[in-house]
Design a protein around this motif. Structure first.
Motif, PDB file in Angstrom:
ATOM      1  N   PRO A   1      15.188  14.752  36.917  1.00 45.09           N
ATOM      2  CA  PRO A   1      13.595  15.432  36.543  1.00 45.09           C
ATOM      3  C   PRO A   1      13.601  16.690  36.152  1.00 45.09           C
ATOM      4  CG  PRO A   1      13.500  14.188  38.866  1.00 45.09           C
ATOM      5  CD  PRO A   1      15.046  14.575  38.394  1.00 45.09           C
ATOM      6  N   GLN A   2      12.688  17.008  35.196  1.00 40.30           N
ATOM      7  CA  GLN A   2      12.859  18.201  34.304  1.00 40.30           C
ATOM      8  C   GLN A   2      11.436  18.944  34.633  1.00 40.30           C
ATOM      9  OE1 GLN A   2      14.027  18.244  30.454  1.00 40.30           O
ATOM     10  NE2 GLN A   2      13.645  20.382  30.002  1.00 40.30           N
ATOM     11  N   ASN A   3      11.278  20.279  35.182  1.00 43.57           N
ATOM     12  CA  ASN A   3      10.046  20.783  35.305  1.00 43.57           C
ATOM     13  C   ASN A   3       9.474  21.123  34.055  1.00 43.57           C
ATOM     14  OD1 ASN A   3       8.047  23.327  35.880  1.00 43.57           O
ATOM     15  ND2 ASN A   3       8.930  22.731  38.132  1.00 43.57           N
ATOM     16  N   LEU A   4       7.990  20.954  34.113  1.00 39.99           N
ATOM     17  CA  LEU A   4       7.448  21.057  32.715  1.00 39.99           C
ATOM     18  C   LEU A   4       7.315  22.602  32.465  1.00 39.99           C
ATOM     19  CD1 LEU A   4       4.594  18.421  32.522  1.00 39.99           C
ATOM     20  CD2 LEU A   4       7.005  18.423  31.780  1.00 39.99           C
ATOM     21  N   GLY A   5       7.377  23.308  33.518  1.00 38.73           N
ATOM     22  CA  GLY A   5       7.237  24.851  33.029  1.00 38.73           C
ATOM     23  C   GLY A   5       5.955  25.666  33.455  1.00 38.73           C
ATOM     24  N   ASP A   6       6.152  26.784  33.313  1.00 41.40           N
ATOM     25  CA  ASP A   6       4.800  27.647  33.906  1.00 41.40           C
ATOM     26  C   ASP A   6       3.674  27.698  32.952  1.00 41.40           C
ATOM     27  OD1 ASP A   6       5.776  29.204  31.926  1.00 41.40           O
ATOM     28  OD2 ASP A   6       6.226  31.152  33.139  1.00 41.40           O
ATOM     29  N   VAL A   7       3.685  26.957  31.773  1.00 39.77           N
ATOM     30  CA  VAL A   7       2.476  26.837  30.945  1.00 39.77           C
ATOM     31  C   VAL A   7       1.588  25.660  31.655  1.00 39.77           C
ATOM     32  CG1 VAL A   7       1.622  25.955  28.621  1.00 39.77           C
ATOM     33  CG2 VAL A   7       3.634  27.697  28.853  1.00 39.77           C
ATOM     34  N   VAL A   8       2.142  24.755  32.190  1.00 39.59           N
ATOM     35  CA  VAL A   8       1.639  23.649  32.881  1.00 39.59           C
ATOM     36  C   VAL A   8       1.656  23.520  34.131  1.00 39.59           C
ATOM     37  CG1 VAL A   8       1.732  20.980  33.219  1.00 39.59           C
ATOM     38  CG2 VAL A   8       2.322  21.894  30.802  1.00 39.59           C
ATOM     39  N   ASN A   9       2.557  24.214  34.971  1.00 34.72           N
ATOM     40  CA  ASN A   9       2.337  24.133  36.405  1.00 34.72           C
ATOM     41  C   ASN A   9       2.063  25.536  36.842  1.00 34.72           C
ATOM     42  OD1 ASN A   9       3.218  21.532  37.049  1.00 34.72           O
ATOM     43  ND2 ASN A   9       5.474  22.096  36.389  1.00 34.72           N
ATOM     44  N   THR A  10       1.352  25.648  38.039  1.00 31.79           N
ATOM     45  CA  THR A  10       1.076  26.992  38.540  1.00 31.79           C
ATOM     46  C   THR A  10       1.407  26.914  40.036  1.00 31.79           C
ATOM     47  OG1 THR A  10      -1.208  26.003  39.496  1.00 31.79           O
ATOM     48  CG2 THR A  10      -1.294  26.721  37.183  1.00 31.79           C
ATOM     49  N   ALA A  11       1.241  28.001  40.757  1.00 34.40           N
ATOM     50  CA  ALA A  11       1.191  28.114  42.261  1.00 34.40           C
ATOM     51  C   ALA A  11       0.224  27.248  43.075  1.00 34.40           C
ATOM     52  CB  ALA A  11       0.869  29.626  42.674  1.00 34.40           C
ATOM     53  N   ASN A  12      -0.496  26.517  42.348  1.00 36.51           N
ATOM     54  CA  ASN A  12      -1.498  25.802  43.008  1.00 36.51           C
ATOM     55  C   ASN A  12      -1.240  24.234  43.103  1.00 36.51           C
ATOM     56  OD1 ASN A  12      -3.488  27.863  41.454  1.00 36.51           O
ATOM     57  ND2 ASN A  12      -4.047  27.677  43.529  1.00 36.51           N
ATOM     58  N   GLN A  24       1.789  12.126  23.525  1.00 33.94           N
ATOM     59  CA  GLN A  24       1.490  13.497  23.142  1.00 33.94           C
ATOM     60  C   GLN A  24       0.716  14.293  24.237  1.00 33.94           C
ATOM     61  OE1 GLN A  24       3.469  14.563  20.241  1.00 33.94           O
ATOM     62  NE2 GLN A  24       4.133  12.675  20.871  1.00 33.94           N
ATOM     63  N   THR A  25      -0.221  13.495  24.896  1.00 34.97           N
ATOM     64  CA  THR A  25      -1.091  14.280  25.611  1.00 34.97           C
ATOM     65  C   THR A  25      -0.979  13.958  27.061  1.00 34.97           C
ATOM     66  OG1 THR A  25      -2.806  14.465  23.760  1.00 34.97           O
ATOM     67  CG2 THR A  25      -3.560  14.719  26.334  1.00 34.97           C
ATOM     68  N   LEU A  26      -0.969  14.870  27.956  1.00 40.62           N
ATOM     69  CA  LEU A  26      -0.804  14.507  29.647  1.00 40.62           C
ATOM     70  C   LEU A  26      -1.961  14.983  29.988  1.00 40.62           C
ATOM     71  CD1 LEU A  26       1.177  13.834  31.491  1.00 40.62           C
ATOM     72  CD2 LEU A  26       1.784  16.392  31.784  1.00 40.62           C
ATOM     73  N   TYR A  27      -2.630  14.056  30.822  1.00 39.54           N
ATOM     74  CA  TYR A  27      -3.663  14.453  31.630  1.00 39.54           C
ATOM     75  C   TYR A  27      -3.489  14.358  33.051  1.00 39.54           C
ATOM     76  CZ  TYR A  27      -6.424  12.827  27.609  1.00 39.54           C
ATOM     77  OH  TYR A  27      -7.051  12.799  26.431  1.00 39.54           O
ATOM     78  N   PHE A  28      -3.741  15.412  33.869  1.00 40.03           N
ATOM     79  CA  PHE A  28      -3.520  15.580  35.204  1.00 40.03           C
ATOM     80  C   PHE A  28      -4.670  16.222  35.898  1.00 40.03           C
ATOM     81  CE2 PHE A  28      -2.311  19.438  32.999  1.00 40.03           C
ATOM     82  CZ  PHE A  28      -2.702  20.375  33.894  1.00 40.03           C
ATOM     83  N   SER A  29      -4.379  16.040  37.345  1.00 34.72           N
ATOM     84  CA  SER A  29      -5.318  16.845  38.145  1.00 34.72           C
ATOM     85  C   SER A  29      -4.798  18.184  38.821  1.00 34.72           C
ATOM     86  CB  SER A  29      -5.607  15.803  39.350  1.00 34.72           C
ATOM     87  OG  SER A  29      -6.714  16.486  40.187  1.00 34.72           O
ATOM     88  N   SER A  30      -5.697  19.276  38.995  1.00 32.67           N
ATOM     89  CA  SER A  30      -4.854  20.343  39.400  1.00 32.67           C
ATOM     90  C   SER A  30      -6.085  21.231  40.087  1.00 32.67           C
ATOM     91  CB  SER A  30      -4.657  21.255  38.054  1.00 32.67           C
ATOM     92  OG  SER A  30      -4.177  22.633  38.401  1.00 32.67           O
ATOM     93  N   SER A  31      -5.747  22.070  41.087  1.00 27.54           N
ATOM     94  CA  SER A  31      -6.664  22.897  41.635  1.00 27.54           C
ATOM     95  C   SER A  31      -6.496  24.403  41.121  1.00 27.54           C
ATOM     96  CB  SER A  31      -6.479  22.886  43.199  1.00 27.54           C
ATOM     97  OG  SER A  31      -5.070  23.154  43.570  1.00 27.54           O
ATOM     98  N   ARG A  32      -6.114  24.647  39.995  1.00 26.03           N
ATOM     99  CA  ARG A  32      -5.814  25.733  39.262  1.00 26.03           C
ATOM    100  C   ARG A  32      -6.937  26.640  39.391  1.00 26.03           C
ATOM    101  NH1 ARG A  32      -2.718  25.028  34.458  1.00 26.03           N
ATOM    102  NH2 ARG A  32      -1.790  23.501  35.893  1.00 26.03           N
ATOM    103  N   ARG A  33      -6.859  27.761  39.198  1.00 24.53           N
ATOM    104  CA  ARG A  33      -7.886  28.823  38.810  1.00 24.53           C
ATOM    105  C   ARG A  33      -8.405  28.589  37.691  1.00 24.53           C
ATOM    106  NH1 ARG A  33      -6.010  34.700  40.276  1.00 24.53           N
ATOM    107  NH2 ARG A  33      -8.357  35.105  39.756  1.00 24.53           N
TER     108      ARG A  33
END
Length: 367
Positions: A1-12, A24-33
Motif C-alpha cells: 500500500p502507498q499513502n496518497l499523501g497530504d494533499v488527500v489525507n489529513t489528521a482527520n 482518474q477521480t477518487l470519491y471518499f468520505s472525510s471529517s476534514r475541516r
C-alpha cells in the motif's frame, strides 16, 4: 500500500474510497475541516505527471451538517449512491441516490425509501454494472448480528444509466504470451477519457463498462510495444446486449513493423486533421517520446475515387499533416519521414463504402 499523501489525507478521518470508471477521480468520505459538518463526501482527481488535485466538497445537494459516507459511483459516471444521517429519512443512516445534471453538478439527493431503508442503519450500497442488482449492509434485527449483507432487485426508478461492456484479452503478437497493459477508452466527440483500466497480468483479460450510444477510441499501450488503436463505435449498440469482445495483440517495437492509425480522420477531400484525431496522435507522440531510438515513415493512402494524380497529392498532404503535428509536438524531424501512396496500395475492395473507408488510412512504418 502507498499513502496518497497530504494533499488527500489529513489528521482527520479519511476513508471509504471509490474510484470512477475512468480511474482518474477518487470519491471518499472525510471529517476534514472545510466541510458542511460531520463527515462529508469529497472527490479528488489524478492528473498524470502532476498528482492528486485538492479535494473538492460534493456540495449541499449531497452533504449536510451531519454524516454522509460510503459513496459509490456507478460505471455510468452519472449516478452516485451514498449513506446519510442528515437528509430526511427513516431513521439512522439511510441510502440515497443523486445524478449529475446537464452542467455536470450533482442533483438533489433522493431517499431510496422503504423497504430498503428502515429504522436501522443502512450504511453501504453497491450496484451491479448492469444496474439490476443491489447489495447493502444493514444492522436489521432480523440478521445474524451486527451488520449483515443483503441483496435485492434494484427498482428501475433508482437504476443507473445503461452501460455497454467491452471485454477481451491482451497478448504479445509474436509469442502469444498474455500481457499487462494500459487500456483507455476515449469519447471521440468530446475527447474525454471515459475508462482507464489495465489487463490482468496473470490472464491478460480486461473488462470495461462505459456508456453506450457513443463512438470511442480504444487505445492500448505498454512500454516496448507499438501502441494499439481501434475505433469502437457503439452509436448503434443495443444497450443490455452481449458484451463487445476485442482481443488485442500488441506487437513488439521492431524495424519493419507497420500499423494503421484507426482514429486519425480527415474530412472528405480535405487534408487538415479532424479534431477527432488529436487523441490518437497524442498516443503516437507519447510512443515516440518513450522510445527515442524509433524513426518512422508516415504513409498516406486513399480509395480509388478520383484521378490517380489527385489521390497521390491528397495522400501526400495528409501524411504531411501528421508529420507536421509531430514536429510541432516536439519530435525532431530527423526521426520522421512521410510519403503518399495514393490509391496504389488498397487493403480492401473499393466496390463498397466499407472497403473504401478501410483504404483511406494513415499507416506508420517503423524504420
Amino acid at each position: 500500500p502507498q499513502n496518497l499523501g497530504d494533499v488527500v489525507n489529513t489528521a482527520n478521518w479519511d476513508s471509504q474510497p471509490c474510484f470512477s470508471a475512468d480511474g482518474q477521480t477518487l470519491y471518499f468520505s472525510s471529517s476534514r475541516r472545510g466541510g458542511l459538518g460531520g463527515s462529508d463526501i469529497w472527490s479528488t482527481r489524478f492528473k498524470q505527471g502532476v498528482g492528486w488535485s485538492d479535494p473538492a466538497n460534493a456540495g449541499p445537494n449531497i452533504n449536510t451538517d451531519q454524516e454522509e459516507m460510503a459513496p459509490f459511483i456507478h460505471p455510468d459516471g452519472q449516478t452516485m449512491y451514498f449513506s446519510s444521517k442528515g437528509h430526511l429519512g427513516m431513521g439512522g443512516f439511510d441510502l440515497f441516490i443523486t445524478r449529475k445534471d446537464s452542467a455536470g453538478g450533482w442533483g438533489k439527493a433522493e431517499n431510496i425509501g422503504y423497504p430498503i431503508n428502515t429504522q436501522a442503519d443502512e450504511i453501504n450500497i453497491l450496484i451491479s454494472t448492469n444496474g439490476e442488482m443491489a447489495y447493502i449492509s444493514s444492522d436489521l434485527e432480523a440478521g445474524f448480528g451486527g451488520y449483515d449483507i443483503y441483496s435485492f432487485d434494484l427498482p428501475p426508478v433508482f437504476a443507473p444509466a445503461n452501460v455497454a461492456y467491452l471485454t477481451g484479452q491482451v497478448s504479445d503478437a509474436d509469442t502469444k504470451e498474455v500481457l499487462s497493459a494500459e487500456i483507455q477508452l476515449i469519447d471521440l466527440i468530446t475527447g474525454e477519457l471515459m475508462v482507464r483500466c489495465g489487463s490482468d497480468p496473470t490472464t491478460g483479460r480486461y473488462m470495461a463498462a462505459l456508456p453506450g450510444g457513443k463512438n470511442y477510441a480504444l487505445n492500448v499501450s505498454k512500454q516496448g510495444y507499438v501502441f494499439y488503436s481501434e475505433n469502437v463505435n457503439l452509436l448503434n449498440h443495443i444497450i443490455g446486449s452481449d458484451a463487445v469482445h476485442k482481443d488485442i495483440a500488441l506487437s513488439p517495437i521492431k524495424t519493419g513493423h507497420s500499423f494503421v492509425m484507426n482514429n486519425v480522420f480527415f474530412e472528405t477531400d480535405q487534408f487538415s486533421l479532424s479534431e477527432l484525431s488529436r487523441t490518437e496522435l497524442y498516443k503516437l507522440n507519447a510512443m515516440l517520446v518513450l522510445n527515442p531510438e524509433i524513426k518512422i515513415l508516415i504513409c498516406g493512402h486513399t480509395d480509388d475515387v478520383g484521378t490517380e494524380a489527385y489521390n497521390q497529392e491528397l495522400s501526400e498532404k495528409r501524411a504531411r499533416a501528421v508529420y507536421s503535428y509531430l514536429v510541432e509536438s516536439g519530435i525532431h524531424p530527423s526521426r520522421l519521414q512521410y510519403k503518399g501512396f495514393g490509391k496504389s496500395q488498397p487493403i480492401s475492395d473499393n466496390q463498397t463504402e466499407e472497403g473504401r473507408a478501410e483504404n483511406r488510412r494513415t499507416e506508420i512504418i517503423i524504420l
